[in-house]
Design a protein around this motif. Structure first.
Motif, mmCIF file in Angstrom:
data_model
loop_
_atom_site.group_PDB
_atom_site.id
_atom_site.type_symbol
_atom_site.label_atom_id
_atom_site.label_comp_id
_atom_site.label_asym_id
_atom_site.label_seq_id
_atom_site.Cartn_x
_atom_site.Cartn_y
_atom_site.Cartn_z
ATOM 1 N N VAL A 15 56.941 60.720 -7.776
ATOM 2 C CA VAL A 15 56.434 59.531 -8.460
ATOM 3 C C VAL A 15 56.175 58.427 -7.430
ATOM 4 N N ILE A 16 55.062 57.741 -7.588
ATOM 5 C CA ILE A 16 54.768 56.537 -6.802
ATOM 6 C C ILE A 16 54.425 55.415 -7.778
ATOM 7 N N TYR A 17 55.062 54.264 -7.596
ATOM 8 C CA TYR A 17 54.772 53.074 -8.398
ATOM 9 C C TYR A 17 53.905 52.122 -7.573
ATOM 10 N N LEU A 18 52.933 51.511 -8.236
ATOM 11 C CA LEU A 18 52.082 50.524 -7.573
ATOM 12 C C LEU A 18 51.997 49.275 -8.438
ATOM 13 N N ASP A 19 52.283 48.140 -7.828
ATOM 14 C CA ASP A 19 52.173 46.869 -8.538
ATOM 15 C C ASP A 19 51.767 45.805 -7.525
ATOM 16 N N ALA A 20 51.469 44.605 -7.993
ATOM 17 C CA ALA A 20 50.926 43.584 -7.090
ATOM 18 C C ALA A 20 51.463 42.209 -7.440
ATOM 19 N N ILE A 21 51.470 41.343 -6.419
ATOM 20 C CA ILE A 21 51.706 39.918 -6.633
ATOM 21 C C ILE A 21 50.511 39.178 -6.037
ATOM 22 N N MET A 22 50.211 38.016 -6.596
ATOM 23 C CA MET A 22 49.082 37.241 -6.113
ATOM 24 C C MET A 22 49.548 36.260 -5.034
ATOM 25 N N VAL A 23 48.810 36.200 -3.946
ATOM 26 C CA VAL A 23 49.111 35.262 -2.863
ATOM 27 C C VAL A 23 47.824 34.537 -2.477
ATOM 28 N N LYS A 24 47.970 33.316 -2.014
ATOM 29 C CA LYS A 24 46.813 32.521 -1.588
ATOM 30 C C LYS A 24 46.613 32.710 -0.091
ATOM 31 N N ILE A 25 45.421 33.127 0.304
ATOM 32 C CA ILE A 25 45.120 33.422 1.702
ATOM 33 C C ILE A 25 43.807 32.746 2.082
ATOM 34 N N ARG A 26 43.809 32.119 3.255
ATOM 35 C CA ARG A 26 42.582 31.473 3.738
ATOM 36 C C ARG A 26 41.566 32.519 4.130
ATOM 37 N N ASP A 27 40.349 32.351 3.623
ATOM 38 C CA ASP A 27 39.245 33.253 3.937
ATOM 39 C C ASP A 27 38.072 32.388 4.386
ATOM 40 N N GLY A 28 37.943 32.191 5.711
ATOM 41 C CA GLY A 28 36.918 31.300 6.218
ATOM 42 C C GLY A 28 37.250 29.859 5.880
ATOM 43 N N ALA A 29 36.338 29.195 5.171
ATOM 44 C CA ALA A 29 36.561 27.791 4.819
ATOM 45 C C ALA A 29 37.246 27.633 3.466
ATOM 46 N N HIS A 30 37.535 28.748 2.801
ATOM 47 C CA HIS A 30 38.100 28.688 1.451
ATOM 48 C C HIS A 30 39.453 29.376 1.399
ATOM 49 N N VAL A 31 40.256 28.971 0.418
ATOM 50 C CA VAL A 31 41.528 29.633 0.128
ATOM 51 C C VAL A 31 41.344 30.434 -1.155
#
Length: 452
Positions: A187-203
């Motif tokens: 079994v493999i579980y996959l889940d996610a959390i949201m994080v804010k990351i700078r991408d060029g001039a935007h976050v």
């Protein structure tokens, strides 16, 4: 407190008392006590006793290193017979865990002396780097750490230096992300959390996906962390390919939180694997827009669907719910199940004990909850790598803290209270795994028997 803990504490106190008594008997503390009595000695802070002891100890050690390098001790009458000699000292300020300490670094005339106790170019000693990494793993930003060190230990370290210290673990993170894996995970579980990351001039908000694999012994392992840069199947194809390249040849069940594009990626990498939508996430989505007064009735109405004996019974229960007044008042709840039906029904083919294992990604959600506590203090991360680095450090930090707490309670009897938390994920054993494994062996005999 357990008897073992009490004995350990008593032994430590006796050893410390014996050491102090030996110093007192030798008369080494008489002058210090006299100065303490008249208020001449300050223990901590700038130029306090602790800093003075560190300075004296380091400078004594450096002089011993130079004597070994030259071949003679300071003041030796035969010093002129040696080709190299002492050549004064240079001033150097080093940061320690108790503040800045000014040192006199001894030099030799030939310039060949390389101190090991305080290496050339080093501006930090005494575990300060470990302290900075620990503060960073606890969720403090570089700016927070800079202020903390100045206000608590009186050490000024630039933000650039703090960043460099935390970046030194990047190689460890890379090695962890690329380490070999087992060839088979039931079994493999996959889940996610949201994080804010700078991408060029935007976050931007990005999903940091965490994979937890359960091995044949039922032990959980964090397999990796991936920042979702692209949407859907393309991203998951890269994740599955990386897991396969690290040695994963087969997976029986992949439990996910309704991730788009994942079934196609799994089919391309492990054609016989089953992708299962987390039932708990499905229930939450179905109840998202239900009024508070109807939530209890809605929870009861959904049970016959996900507790059905098979897919046909679940379909009949869903149709019955859709025809009810509660179902007609909440069409969104019905649509949630219908949209996820093909990813939901594989769950119904498994016997009860196995259903409990793949019923939810809660095994990974408790980890995500702890990680959210670490990341919530940050405005954003400068890059994807920075986010992965902090998440990895946080996992290590949380697991280490829990291990220390468990170690303190080791040896307590059954009747004594234990408050230390178990493993967060790494090394934790899946509940009722033996029964679930037996049912997996019946459901997938050809694929699981070679690994038994």
């Amino acid at each position: 407190m357990s008897m073992i803990d009490k004995q350990s504490r008593d032994e430590r106190r006796r050893a410390q008392r014996a050491g102090v008594e030996a110093l007192e008997a030798s008369g080494a503390l008489d002058d210090l006590y006299a100065r303490i009595d008249v208020g001449e000695v300050q223990f901590d802070g700038r130029d306090g006793l602790i800093q003075q002891l560190i300075k004296a100890g380091l400078e004594r050690g450096l002089q011993a290193e130079l004597s070994e390098h030259l071949g003679y001790d300071k003041g030796d009458p035969d010093a002129a017979a040696f080709p190299n000699s002492r050549n004064g000292s240079s001033a150097k300020t080093v940061a320690t865990s108790v503040g800045d300490v000014d040192l006199a670094i001894p030099r030799d005339r030939d310039g060949t002396f390389t101190p090991m106790l305080v290496p050339k170019g080093s501006r930090r000693v005494g575990g300060l780097d470990d302290m900075i990494v620990s503060l960073y793993a606890g969720g403090m930003t570089v700016r927070d750490i800079e202020h903390h060190l100045v206000s608590t230990v009186g050490t000024e370290i630039s933000r650039e230096t703090i960043s460099k210290i935390t970046d030194e673990v990047a190689d460890e993170v890379l090695a962890w992300q690329q380490r070999p894996l087992d060839s088979f995970y039931p079994v493999i579980y996959l889940d996610a959390i949201m994080v804010k990351i700078r991408d060029g001039a935007h976050v931007r908000n990005k999903a940091a996906h965490i994979a937890v694999g359960v091995d044949m012994d039922g032990i959980k392992h964090v397999l990796g962390i991936w920042i979702q840069a692209t949407e859907g199947a393309r991203f998951w194809a890269g994740v599955c390919a990386q897991l396969a390249n690290r040695g994963v040849k087969d997976v029986l069940i992949v439990c996910v939180d309704g991730l788009s594009g994942f079934p196609e990626a799994v089919e391309a990498t492990w054609p016989e694997s089953t992708v299962q939508t987390c039932v708990v996430h499905l229930i939450r989505a179905a109840m998202r827009f239900v009024s508070y007064k109807d939530r209890k009735a809605m929870a009861a109405a959904l049970k016959p669907i996900y507790q059905a004996v098979d897919a046909d019974a679940a379909r009949a229960a869903l149709d019955a719910f859709a025809a009810s007044e509660l179902g007609k008042a909440n069409p969104h709840s019905i649509r949630v199940f219908e949209d996820a039906w093909t990813k939901f029904v594989p769950f119904l083919a498994f016997p009860p004990m196995l259903r409990r294992v793949i019923y939810t990604t809660n095994a990974i959600e408790s980890l995500n909850y702890q990680l959210r506590k670490v990341t919530k203090n940050r405005g954003h991360f400068p890059s994807d790598d920075a986010a992965v680095k902090l998440l990895w450090l946080a996992i290590c930090n949380i697991e280490d803290k829990r291990a220390r707490d468990r170690a303190k309670e080791r040896g307590r009897g059954r009747g004594e209270k234990r408050v230390a938390e178990g493993r967060l994920v790494e090394g934790q054993i899946t509940t009722n795994w033996k029964q679930a494994l037996a049912q997996l062996a019946i459901a997938y005999p050809d694929r699981i028997n070679p690994y038994l």
